[in-house]
Design a protein around this motif. Structure first.
Motif, PDB file in Angstrom:
ATOM      1  N   ALA A 250      64.859  64.056   4.911  1.00 51.44           N
ATOM      2  CA  ALA A 250      63.844  64.186   5.963  1.00 51.44           C
ATOM      3  C   ALA A 250      64.488  64.635   7.279  1.00 51.44           C
ATOM      4  CB  ALA A 250      63.162  62.843   6.166  1.00 51.44           C
ATOM      5  N   LYS A 251      63.798  65.564   7.964  1.00 54.78           N
ATOM      6  CA  LYS A 251      64.242  65.982   9.302  1.00 54.78           C
ATOM      7  C   LYS A 251      63.647  65.001  10.298  1.00 54.78           C
ATOM      8  CE  LYS A 251      62.867  70.451   9.649  1.00 54.78           C
ATOM      9  NZ  LYS A 251      62.857  71.762  10.349  1.00 54.78           N
ATOM     10  N   ARG A 252      64.493  64.408  11.150  1.00 59.96           N
ATOM     11  CA  ARG A 252      63.975  63.442  12.112  1.00 59.96           C
ATOM     12  C   ARG A 252      64.559  63.677  13.503  1.00 59.96           C
ATOM     13  NH1 ARG A 252      64.738  59.021   7.996  1.00 59.96           N
ATOM     14  NH2 ARG A 252      62.844  59.143   6.737  1.00 59.96           N
TER      15      ARG A 252
ATOM     16  N   ILE B 177      64.352  51.694   7.813  1.00 56.19           N
ATOM     17  CA  ILE B 177      63.109  51.148   7.279  1.00 56.19           C
ATOM     18  C   ILE B 177      62.330  52.200   6.467  1.00 56.19           C
ATOM     19  CG2 ILE B 177      61.835  51.609   9.424  1.00 56.19           C
ATOM     20  CD1 ILE B 177      60.413  48.926   8.950  1.00 56.19           C
ATOM     21  N   PHE B 178      62.546  53.483   6.788  1.00 51.67           N
ATOM     22  CA  PHE B 178      61.832  54.535   6.056  1.00 51.67           C
ATOM     23  C   PHE B 178      62.570  54.957   4.794  1.00 51.67           C
ATOM     24  CE2 PHE B 178      60.429  54.968  10.407  1.00 51.67           C
ATOM     25  CZ  PHE B 178      59.068  55.001  10.231  1.00 51.67           C
ATOM     26  N   GLU B 179      63.855  54.629   4.729  1.00 52.87           N
ATOM     27  CA  GLU B 179      64.681  55.138   3.633  1.00 52.87           C
ATOM     28  C   GLU B 179      64.867  54.109   2.532  1.00 52.87           C
ATOM     29  OE1 GLU B 179      66.004  58.116   3.328  1.00 52.87           O
ATOM     30  OE2 GLU B 179      65.523  58.967   5.289  1.00 52.87           O
ATOM     31  N   ASP B 180      64.917  52.818   2.950  1.00 51.50           N
ATOM     32  CA  ASP B 180      65.407  51.809   2.038  1.00 51.50           C
ATOM     33  C   ASP B 180      64.279  51.161   1.246  1.00 51.50           C
ATOM     34  OD1 ASP B 180      66.868  50.015   0.720  1.00 51.50           O
ATOM     35  OD2 ASP B 180      67.523  48.855   2.474  1.00 51.50           O
TER      36      ASP B 180
ATOM     37  N   THR C 263      54.974  52.152   5.124  1.00 49.59           N
ATOM     38  CA  THR C 263      56.258  51.536   5.456  1.00 49.59           C
ATOM     39  C   THR C 263      56.061  50.095   5.935  1.00 49.59           C
ATOM     40  OG1 THR C 263      56.915  53.746   6.141  1.00 49.59           O
ATOM     41  CG2 THR C 263      58.423  51.954   6.654  1.00 49.59           C
ATOM     42  N   VAL C 264      55.000  49.872   6.707  1.00 44.46           N
ATOM     43  CA  VAL C 264      54.747  48.520   7.217  1.00 44.46           C
ATOM     44  C   VAL C 264      54.521  47.545   6.046  1.00 44.46           C
ATOM     45  CG1 VAL C 264      53.023  47.095   8.404  1.00 44.46           C
ATOM     46  CG2 VAL C 264      53.879  49.157   9.504  1.00 44.46           C
ATOM     47  N   LEU C 265      53.730  47.962   5.068  1.00 40.01           N
ATOM     48  CA  LEU C 265      53.416  47.053   3.975  1.00 40.01           C
ATOM     49  C   LEU C 265      54.446  47.100   2.841  1.00 40.01           C
ATOM     50  CD1 LEU C 265      49.534  47.392   3.688  1.00 40.01           C
ATOM     51  CD2 LEU C 265      50.858  45.750   4.990  1.00 40.01           C
TER      52      LEU C 265
END
Lengths: 257, 231
Positions: free
Chosen positions: B152-154, A243-246, B86-88
């Motif tokens: 991104a580091k996650r 969800i954060f990448e796409d 991200t939500v919107l």
């Protein structure tokens, strides 16, 4: 419950599965990237949800709350164990159908021990014997067999949130429940409904606290919870990140060009 | 210059190179280190400790008191700007004015804090237990090719809320390293990803009532939480 009724349920089940395979229930837009859930029946689902919610607020929730007040916790745990055990043949069959052979053997042993030593299922003696409870149903089996979830369905009164893939489980659950064939089916079902509702009081409180749109909240939570159960609580970590990448997972209806 | 001093030069050079590399590992590289895992874990512990405190003192604190205790932890450790974007959805977010964006970040944060304050309103022997710390695989080349952002580091911290006479709740915290700090970017409770859930829910509301309608609904929700009515 008569043989005729059982037969008609089997016919309905077969029809549902056939319908699913013919009308593309195996296609789905629900994915880990958080794309919006496939809900083409929302115009019907939403009023059904509202109907259930109204009935719930007026009757079911107050009854369940009273039930919690007047019955001691050990009694409620016993009642929950009893109904979990009655549903267990459905778990055994579906463990087997999903190819989890070792688990289906342990599930069978669990059912036998809890039904006998556990006094008809009131006590869960099997967990302490190293036979843990599993959560399997026909909807999960269909998922393992490669069916997509299909459209989201809200089935009022008897089921609540469901999907094309999960609805046939209503039939297998009934057919594999020993009580379905006994005259005491209805009074026992009433207790089951009250007890199940009582066990959901926490969940509905969470919904009421956090949801801006309870219908969509329930739908999203249900669809995600199903994925979690299909993966037996071990979702692949990577899915959380999509969800954060796409960028393309944006809901097209919300894009203002 | 004597021989000893001449020998020292390459040794010094190697030392400088090594320490420079070590520094790049701290803030420049995309590889997750043990220090990162410990930092991410301590954020979750801080949140959980706060929750246990407000649960134990729930009555004394009241809703407002619980809200005040949770507020700084959420403000510090949740990256709300990234979460709401991200939500919107990126494209929807970018089309909003700066004032709308700031307003939305503010109310979204208030709703999160309010939900915590409302939900954790009593103590029954609950216990938070960390189960696993996992560095998620990088999605891109590290170090990044010239002109490209590093991946991104996650980190995913898996925990469990253990309850007496009730099934445990699985709580997983996804964290991302942003500008030298670890931030929680979503929480997954029993497999339900809060962010994906809100995304589906809010997009429905926007389609029916527009962005302003969503803002109004969230404000009503916050007011209801304050009034102690969760209807």
């Amino acid at each position: 419950m008569s043989q005729k009724y059982a037969l008609s349920l089997i016919v309905k089940l077969v029809l549902l599965v056939t319908f699913c395979s013919l009308y593309g229930c195996a296609t789905t837009r629900t994915d880990d990237a958080g794309a919006v859930t496939f809900d083409p029946f929302e115009p019907a689902n939403r009023p059904f949800y509202t109907l259930d919610d109204t009935l719930d607020k007026t009757f079911m929730r107050p009854i369940a709350e009273t039930y919690v007040k007047i019955t001691p916790t050990p009694v409620r745990i016993g009642v929950t164990n009893f109904f979990d055990n009655l549903l267990y043949p459905n778990v055994i069959v579906n463990s087997f159908l999903q190819g989890k052979l070792k688990q289906s053997v342990s599930d069978t042993a669990r059912f036998v021990f809890n039904s006998t030593l556990g006094i008809g299922g009131l006590l869960d003696v099997a967990t302490d014997m190293g036979l843990p409870m599993h959560d399997e149903d026909f909807g999960q089996t269909l998922a393992v067999w490669g069916f997509g979830s299909g459209a989201y369905l809200y089935i009022p009164l008897i089921e609540g949130p469901s999907s094309f893939r999960d609805a046939p489980d209503i039939a297998t659950r009934l057919l594999l429940n020993p009580f379905t064939y006994l005259p005491a089916f209805w009074p026992v079902s009433a207790l089951k409904i009250i007890n199940s509702r009582a066990n959901l009081l926490d969940d509905t409180t969470i919904r009421d606290e956090a949801a801006v749109d309870p219908y969509s909240f329930t739908r999203e939570a249900y669809m995600q919870q199903r994925e979690y159960l299909i993966h037996d609580g071990e979702l692949p970590n990577e899915g959380y990140e999509d969800i954060f990448e796409d960028e393309d997972s944006d809901d097209p209806a919300l894009i203002i060009e | 210059m004597n021989t000893k001093k001449i020998l020292l030069i390459p040794i010094l050079f190697v030392f400088v190179q090594l320490s420079a590399h070590a520094q790049a590992g701290d803030d420049g590289s995309c590889q997750v280190t043990d220090t990162d895992l410990a930092a991410a874990s301590s954020i979750v512990t801080e949140l959980h400790d706060t929750l246990i405190t407000i649960m134990k003192d729930a009555e004394k604190l009241g809703y407002q008191g619980r809200y005040a205790q949770v507020e700084p932890v959420i403000q510090k450790h949740y990256n709300t700007p990234l979460i709401v974007r991200t939500v919107l959805g990126n494209r929807f977010w970018d089309a909003l004015s700066e004032a709308q964006q700031n307003e939305f970040i503010r109310i979204f944060q208030q709703l999160s804090i309010g939900t915590y304050a409302d939900r954790f309103d009593g103590f029954n022997g609950e216990q938070f237990v960390e189960l696993q710390r996992t560095a998620l695989p990088l999605r891109g080349q590290c170090p990044a090719p010239a002109g490209k952002e590093p991946p991104a580091k996650r980190i995913l911290i898996k925990t469990e809320l253990r309850r007496v006479n009730d099934d445990p709740v699985s709580l997983e915290y996804l964290q991302q390293y942003i500008d030298g700090q670890w931030y929680i970017i979503t929480v997954i409770a029993n497999g339900v990803n809060d962010l994906s859930l809100k995304r589906g829910e809010y997009s429905d509301v926007i389609k029916k009532k527009g962005f302003d309608g969503l803002v109004e609904d969230i404000k009503t929700k916050i007011n209801n939480l304050e009034k102690g009515s969760t209807e």
